[in-house]
Design a protein around this motif. Structure first.
Motif, PDB file in Angstrom:
ATOM      1  N   LEU A   1       0.995  -1.152   0.368  1.00 14.44           N
ATOM      2  CA  LEU A   1      -0.498   0.063   0.198  1.00 14.44           C
ATOM      3  C   LEU A   1       1.041   1.094  -0.205  1.00 14.44           C
ATOM      4  O   LEU A   1       1.766   1.460   0.811  1.00 14.44           O
ATOM      5  N   LEU A   2       0.814   2.013  -1.395  1.00 16.48           N
ATOM      6  CA  LEU A   2       1.664   2.536  -1.137  1.00 16.48           C
ATOM      7  C   LEU A   2       0.904   4.280  -1.157  1.00 16.48           C
ATOM      8  O   LEU A   2      -0.620   4.290  -1.267  1.00 16.48           O
TER       9      LEU A   2
ATOM     10  N   ALA B   1      -2.596   0.302  -4.065  1.00 16.50           N
ATOM     11  CA  ALA B   1      -2.705  -0.503  -3.947  1.00 16.50           C
ATOM     12  C   ALA B   1      -2.174  -1.418  -5.056  1.00 16.50           C
ATOM     13  O   ALA B   1      -1.942  -1.432  -5.955  1.00 16.50           O
ATOM     14  N   VAL B   2      -0.969  -2.268  -4.438  1.00 14.14           N
ATOM     15  CA  VAL B   2       0.063  -2.361  -5.927  1.00 14.14           C
ATOM     16  C   VAL B   2      -0.211  -4.630  -5.194  1.00 14.14           C
ATOM     17  O   VAL B   2       0.585  -4.724  -4.135  1.00 14.14           O
ATOM     18  N   PRO B   3      -0.629  -5.757  -5.417  1.00 14.11           N
ATOM     19  CA  PRO B   3      -1.066  -6.344  -5.313  1.00 14.11           C
ATOM     20  C   PRO B   3       0.277  -7.504  -6.061  1.00 14.11           C
ATOM     21  O   PRO B   3      -0.167  -7.391  -7.452  1.00 14.11           O
ATOM     22  N   ARG B   4       0.281  -8.643  -5.705  1.00 18.54           N
ATOM     23  CA  ARG B   4       0.946  -9.760  -6.378  1.00 18.54           C
ATOM     24  C   ARG B   4      -0.104 -10.796  -5.815  1.00 18.54           C
ATOM     25  O   ARG B   4       0.463 -11.574  -4.601  1.00 18.54           O
TER      26      ARG B   4
ATOM     27  N   SER C   1      -5.913  -5.418 -12.583  1.00 20.32           N
ATOM     28  CA  SER C   1      -7.353  -5.091 -13.284  1.00 20.32           C
ATOM     29  C   SER C   1      -8.817  -5.860 -13.005  1.00 20.32           C
ATOM     30  O   SER C   1      -9.881  -5.721 -12.854  1.00 20.32           O
ATOM     31  N   ASP C   2      -8.529  -7.439 -12.714  1.00 21.41           N
ATOM     32  CA  ASP C   2      -8.525  -8.382 -12.038  1.00 21.41           C
ATOM     33  C   ASP C   2      -9.347  -8.503 -11.380  1.00 21.41           C
ATOM     34  O   ASP C   2      -9.558 -10.082 -10.709  1.00 21.41           O
ATOM     35  N   LEU C   3      -9.227  -7.854 -10.349  1.00 18.43           N
ATOM     36  CA  LEU C   3      -8.854  -7.468  -8.706  1.00 18.43           C
ATOM     37  C   LEU C   3     -10.422  -7.260  -8.077  1.00 18.43           C
ATOM     38  O   LEU C   3     -10.456  -5.998  -8.701  1.00 18.43           O
ATOM     39  N   VAL C   4     -10.805  -6.956  -7.037  1.00 20.44           N
ATOM     40  CA  VAL C   4     -11.555  -6.608  -6.460  1.00 20.44           C
ATOM     41  C   VAL C   4     -10.577  -5.841  -5.761  1.00 20.44           C
ATOM     42  O   VAL C   4     -11.135  -6.392  -4.025  1.00 20.44           O
ATOM     43  N   TYR C   5     -10.859  -4.458  -5.635  1.00 24.54           N
ATOM     44  CA  TYR C   5     -10.334  -3.570  -3.945  1.00 24.54           C
ATOM     45  C   TYR C   5     -12.022  -3.356  -3.329  1.00 24.54           C
ATOM     46  O   TYR C   5     -12.857  -1.974  -4.097  1.00 24.54           O
TER      47      TYR C   5
ATOM     48  N   ARG D   1     -13.963  -3.576  -8.954  1.00 23.91           N
ATOM     49  CA  ARG D   1     -12.918  -4.177  -9.744  1.00 23.91           C
ATOM     50  C   ARG D   1     -11.685  -3.398 -10.627  1.00 23.91           C
ATOM     51  O   ARG D   1     -12.716  -2.230 -10.879  1.00 23.91           O
ATOM     52  N   GLY D   2     -10.555  -3.642 -10.495  1.00 15.72           N
ATOM     53  CA  GLY D   2      -9.677  -2.562 -10.919  1.00 15.72           C
ATOM     54  C   GLY D   2      -9.523  -1.077 -10.132  1.00 15.72           C
ATOM     55  O   GLY D   2      -8.633  -0.213 -10.853  1.00 15.72           O
ATOM     56  N   ARG D   3     -10.481  -0.999  -9.195  1.00 14.02           N
ATOM     57  CA  ARG D   3     -10.542   0.162  -8.226  1.00 14.02           C
ATOM     58  C   ARG D   3      -8.522   0.181  -7.717  1.00 14.02           C
ATOM     59  O   ARG D   3      -8.991   0.318  -5.929  1.00 14.02           O
ATOM     60  N   SER D   4      -8.109   0.232  -7.991  1.00 16.59           N
ATOM     61  CA  SER D   4      -6.556  -0.373  -7.360  1.00 16.59           C
ATOM     62  C   SER D   4      -5.837   1.077  -6.754  1.00 16.59           C
ATOM     63  O   SER D   4      -5.028   0.893  -5.835  1.00 16.59           O
TER      64      SER D   4
END
Length: 318
Positions: A111-112, A139-142, A153-157, A172-175
């Motif tokens: 989380l930056l 948010a920078v997920p791996r 972009s295929d993750l839900v935030y 979705r994709g709201r990083s």
């Protein structure tokens, strides 16, 4: 801003991983410490339920028996990204054999964040938030399934500020999300939960952000070397020259800053084109108290002031 040892700001917060675990029967269950380990973490799994202290527990990891532990606690290492580790605990109870299972699916999440407050060009640190500024969090997920990396972009935030869900920033994709900075002298906890579309992978990260006061510094604008950003003026400063040009830098200020200069208690006019600049000139060796205060066209919280005692010695031979 991160969560790991990142400088942007970065400021430092740990990454987390999600581990899903479900008891197959209601009499026994597995708990984990930490509840959300990230890859490589040491994890303790504990059988809990209506069991006797001397109950023998048969553990297995991915179907393979574990012989080093027959008690209610198993210690193991979380696997790398993309792995799924199945843990089973089989034990005898008064009602017969019971099984509790868990699945560990590690993920990582950084989380930056940064603020839109002012810092000068080439500043080596992060712009810290002051009251009235804004914060942008990223948010920078791996996430991986096997060897396949899941696109952000295929993750839900799901974003939260002080435990309040921000529905307009989530989805979705709201990083990334933009928040107002904490109020004056205040702090906020910014958190984000990230999940895969099928709900099997999860991660959580959060950080506490505090507002800061505007820090006012003044630098010499040297006729040969330009602005000497390497050395802010001390409260007492001596110059060998008969003229001294100053540049004010309001660290972490919001937009629309107004500069109010003064000399020996009387209001003084700054440079017409550059209000942050002020030039002091003397025809003979003399001293002066230079004051500077800040205000804002629209931010009532913007306020900072300082005074410098300056001696012009007329000793240079330029």
């Amino acid at each position: 801003m991160s969560i790991r040892s990142l400088v942007f700001a970065i400021i430092v917060v740990p990454s987390f991983a999600f581990a899903q675990y479900n008891a197959i029967v209601s009499e026994v269950a597995l708990t984990m410490d930490p509840q959300m380990p990230h890859p490589g973490d040491t994890v303790s799994l504990t059988v809990q339920g209506l069991i006797r202290p001397d109950t023998r527990v048969n553990w297995s990891i991915d179907g393979k028996p574990v012989f080093q532990s027959t008690g209610p606690i198993l210690t193991m290492t979380a696997g790398p990204l993309g792995t799924e580790t199945e843990i089973d605990a089989v034990l005898q109870t008064d009602t017969g054999p019971q099984v509790a299972s868990a699945t560990i699916r590690p993920t990582e999440l950084d989380l930056l964040w940064s603020s839109d407050s002012y810092v000068p060009p080439f500043f080596g640190g992060r712009a810290l938030p002051s009251a009235g500024s804004s914060i942008r969090a990223e948010a920078v997920p791996r996430f991986k399934k096997g060897s396949t990396v899941i696109s952000s972009s295929d993750l839900v935030y799901s974003w939260k500020r002080n435990d309040a869900t921000l529905s307009t920033a989530s989805g979705r994709g709201r990083s990334h999300a933009v928040f107002p900075a904490p109020v004056l002298f205040g702090s906020d906890v910014i958190a984000v939960d990230v999940a895969s579309l099928d709900g099997t992978l999860h991660a959580h990260a959060e950080t506490q952000i505090r507002s800061v006061d505007t820090h006012l510094s003044v630098y010499q604008d040297h006729p040969l070397f330009g602005v000497l950003f390497n050395a802010a003026l001390d409260a007492q400063f001596s110059s060998p020259d008969k003229e001294l040009s100053l540049i004010a830098v309001p660290y972490y200020a919001t937009q629309g800053v107004l500069y109010h200069w003064g000399v020996n208690g009387a209001e003084a006019a700054p440079s017409p084109k550059t209000p942050a600049r002020f030039t002091l000139h003397a025809t003979e060796p003399s001293s002066a108290d230079i004051s500077l205060s800040l205000s804002s066209e629209w931010n009532p919280f913007e306020a900072a002031s300082r005074v410098w005692h300056i001696d012009l010695l007329h000793s240079s031979q330029r």
